[in-house]
Design an enzyme around this catalytic site. Structure first.
Site, PDB file in Angstrom:
ATOM      1  N   GLU A 167       0.797  -1.231   0.000  1.00 54.38           N
ATOM      2  CA  GLU A 167       0.000   0.000   0.000  1.00 54.38           C
ATOM      3  C   GLU A 167       0.829   1.281   0.000  1.00 54.38           C
ATOM      4  O   GLU A 167       0.763   2.082   0.942  1.00 54.38           O
ATOM      5  CB  GLU A 167      -0.958  -0.003   1.200  1.00 54.38           C
ATOM      6  N   GLU A 354      -5.331  -8.625   0.646  1.00 54.06           N
ATOM      7  CA  GLU A 354      -5.963  -8.301   1.927  1.00 54.06           C
ATOM      8  C   GLU A 354      -7.444  -8.058   1.694  1.00 54.06           C
ATOM      9  O   GLU A 354      -7.826  -7.399   0.712  1.00 54.06           O
ATOM     10  CB  GLU A 354      -5.409  -7.008   2.563  1.00 54.06           C
TER      11      GLU A 354
HETATM   12  C1  GBH Z   1      -4.373  -2.214   5.470  1.00 54.26           C
HETATM   13  O1  GBH Z   1      -4.573  -0.860   5.290  1.00 54.26           O
HETATM   14  C2  GBH Z   1      -2.985  -2.484   5.930  1.00 54.26           C
HETATM   15  O2  GBH Z   1      -2.184  -3.025   4.902  1.00 54.26           O
HETATM   16  C3  GBH Z   1      -2.911  -3.353   7.150  1.00 54.26           C
HETATM   17  O3  GBH Z   1      -1.655  -3.254   7.716  1.00 54.26           O
HETATM   18  C4  GBH Z   1      -4.007  -2.954   8.113  1.00 54.26           C
HETATM   19  O4  GBH Z   1      -3.914  -3.583   9.348  1.00 54.26           O
HETATM   20  C5  GBH Z   1      -5.323  -3.294   7.463  1.00 54.26           C
HETATM   21  O5  GBH Z   1      -5.416  -2.748   6.201  1.00 54.26           O
HETATM   22  C6  GBH Z   1      -6.536  -2.862   8.277  1.00 54.26           C
HETATM   23  O6  GBH Z   1      -6.546  -1.490   8.439  1.00 54.26           O
HETATM   24  O7  GBH Z   1     -12.962   5.727   6.150  1.00 54.26           O
HETATM   25  O8  GBH Z   1     -14.320   4.107   5.137  1.00 54.26           O
HETATM   26  O9  GBH Z   1     -13.003   5.470   3.758  1.00 54.26           O
HETATM   27  C7  GBH Z   1      -5.900  -0.495   4.967  1.00 54.26           C
HETATM   28  C8  GBH Z   1      -6.023   0.909   4.493  1.00 54.26           C
HETATM   29  C9  GBH Z   1      -7.213   2.914   4.682  1.00 54.26           C
HETATM   30  C10 GBH Z   1      -8.409   0.907   4.069  1.00 54.26           C
HETATM   31  C11 GBH Z   1      -8.508   3.551   5.056  1.00 54.26           C
HETATM   32  C12 GBH Z   1      -9.719   1.600   4.364  1.00 54.26           C
HETATM   33  C13 GBH Z   1     -10.728   3.897   4.346  1.00 54.26           C
HETATM   34  C14 GBH Z   1     -11.851   3.637   5.218  1.00 54.26           C
HETATM   35  N1  GBH Z   1      -7.305   1.499   4.757  1.00 54.26           N
HETATM   36  N2  GBH Z   1      -9.585   2.988   4.346  1.00 54.26           N
HETATM   37  S1  GBH Z   1     -13.119   4.810   5.064  1.00 54.26           S
END
Ligand code: GBH
Length: 447
Positions: A167, A354
């Site tokens: 990411e 993921e």
């Molecule tokens: C991943 O990131 C990571 O790779 C991992 O390490 C982590 O533990 C896992 O996911 C869980 O978080 O506010 O509804 O628009 C995820 C990145 C960024 C995905 C924020 C969802 C937006 C949610 N995330 N995103 S929202």
């Protein structure tokens, strides 16, 4: 018993984790400090002052964790290698104890019949490299390739496919633009060189892995972007957001060029970071597989203030996880079909690297089962529409250190008591095990 999914015979089932989120033992085995050790120690950076110092103590308990994976019947396990275990200061000769840990883990996995799928960088940069600018410094990309050489020399005899970065969008935006993740810098659009240098690091590391005869992947967090309304201003904002979140990290890899970011006032050379030849290096001969991390779609409207060309709009009328993220399984089908439509023949086979959700501490986690089931149905639908998806790795095997949320968000199929380190499989663990078993049994009968 889960219903059978119509997925190909060789479809690979897996689970994912990351080093800083599970290993603990941050001062052991000659490991140097990472940006996350330093960031988590800052008052207010992580909820309740939690850190990854102990996490799931996986560094010591990995045999028990591999046994849990074996119990699931996993084909593959995606984990990350902590760069500061291999090079405590981000440069110089490899630390033998660091290499030995991953060597033991890989052997344990192979003995359990599980293929290791390592990620080389899941956000835990050696702190010494942050002190010379981190990913804002072009030199970090070259250091990353050196580190990759050390790891590939040691493990590539037993590891067929590798993920370079996890990411890069989240690392750039949360780490360098907004400062809510390590290294905690709030540079807004001046963070863009961190995108380019990560991608350059990917390209240089990919060349090393190819010299070792290995398959190269990347894990991008992608989101289907929906305009809030059909109003042209909302459509333009959605397009700008899609360029920043998705295309910035896939176009250079698959098409050899950056998307148009002029809506952000950003030039084609990303503020001077891109040098001649870089895009050739980044694209290389192409990826062997694209890793897709999917959690939810994004809804975008025209900007309400002049700083950025978009604003995020809420997605209403759907369930939410404990994290507050909207649950929209069909967004995964939409994303996969959209990738195929955009990239066509340039799109390599996809692996979902993921997908998962945070809920409370309950062991009877029916909401997680329903989340996973819905998203797997979406993968099945995309495959039926002709998208080449080769595998699904759920996030995550264990409850773990969820970055700025500390231990407050639990994504595991296995519950972890962070006082006692006791692991307890949740209902979703049994469900996933049965799903994998059903898939295998069906195909072994020759259908
Ligand atoms: C991943 O990131 C990571 O790779 C991992 O390490 C982590 O533990 C896992 O996911 C869980 O978080 O506010 O509804 O628009 C995820 C990145 C960024 C995905 C924020 C969802 C937006 C949610 N995330 N995103 S929202």
């Amino acid at each position: 018993m889960p219903n059978r999914l119509d997925l190909p015979a060789g479809f690979r089932w897996g689970a994912s984790t990351a080093a800083y989120q599970i290993e603990g033992a941050v001062g052991e085995g000659g490991r140097g400090p990472s940006v996350w050790d330093v960031f988590a120690a800052r008052p207010g950076a992580v909820r309740d002052g939690h850190t990854g110092a102990v996490a799931c103590d996986h560094y010591h308990r990995y045999p028990e964790d591999v046994a849990l994976m074996r119990g699931l019947g996993l084909d593959g396990y995606r984990f990350s290698i902590a760069w500061p275990r291999i090079q405590p200061t981000g440069a110089g000769p490899a630390n033998p104890e660091g290499l030995a840990f991953y060597d033991r883990l890989v052997d344990e996995l192979l003995t359990a019949g599980i293929t290791p799928l390592p990620t080389l960088f899941h956000w835990d940069l050696p702190q010494s490299l942050e002190e010379t600018g981190g990913w804002l410094n072009r030199d970090t990309a070259y250091r990353f390739a050196e580190y990759t050489t050390a790891v590939a020399d040691r493990l590539s005899d037993r590891v067929p496919a590798w993920i370079t970065l996890n990411e890069p969008f989240v690392h750039m935006v949360y780490g360098y633009a907004l400062g809510i993740h390590a290294p905690g810098r709030a540079l807004m659009l001046d963070a863009l060189p961190a995108a380019h240098h990560q991608l350059l690091g990917h390209g240089l590391a990919a060349a090393v892995l190819r010299e070792h005869g290995k398959e190269v992947m990347i894990a991008n967090n992608l989101t289907p972007v929906r305009a809030a309304t059909a109003d042209p201003a909302d459509l333009a904002a959605a397009d700008a957001y899609d360029a920043l979140h998705n295309r910035l990290f896939t176009d250079p890899l698959l098409l050899g060029q950056y998307p148009d970011l002029s809506a952000f006032g950003v030039t084609e050379d990303l503020g001077g970071a891109v040098r001649p030849g870089d895009l050739k290096l980044i694209a290389g001969p192409g990826l062997d597989g694209l890793g897709v991390n999917y959690y939810n779609p994004t809804r975008i409207a025209a900007p309400t203030d002049p700083g950025l060309p978009f604003t995020e709009a809420p997605i209403d009328g759907v369930p939410r996880t404990a994290f507050g993220w909207p649950v929209v399984p069909d967004g995964l089908r939409e994303l996969l079909v959209g990738l195929r439509d955009r990239y066509g023949a340039a799109l390599p086979p996809i692996t979902i690297t993921e997908n998962g959700c945070s809920y409370g501490e309950e062991l009877d986690d029916q909401e997680r089962i329903s989340y996973l089931d819905g998203h797997l149905r979406a993968v099945e639908a995309a495959v039926a529409e002709g998208v080449d998806v080769r595998g699904y790795f759920t996030w995550s095997l264990l409850d773990n250190f969820e970055w700025a949320e500390g231990y407050h968000q639990r994504f595991g199929l296995v519950h972890v008591d962070f006082e006692t380190q006791k692991r307890t499989p949740k209902a979703s663990y049994t469900w996933y095990r049965d799903l994998i078993d059903t898939h295998r049994t069906w195909h072994s009968h020759g259908s």
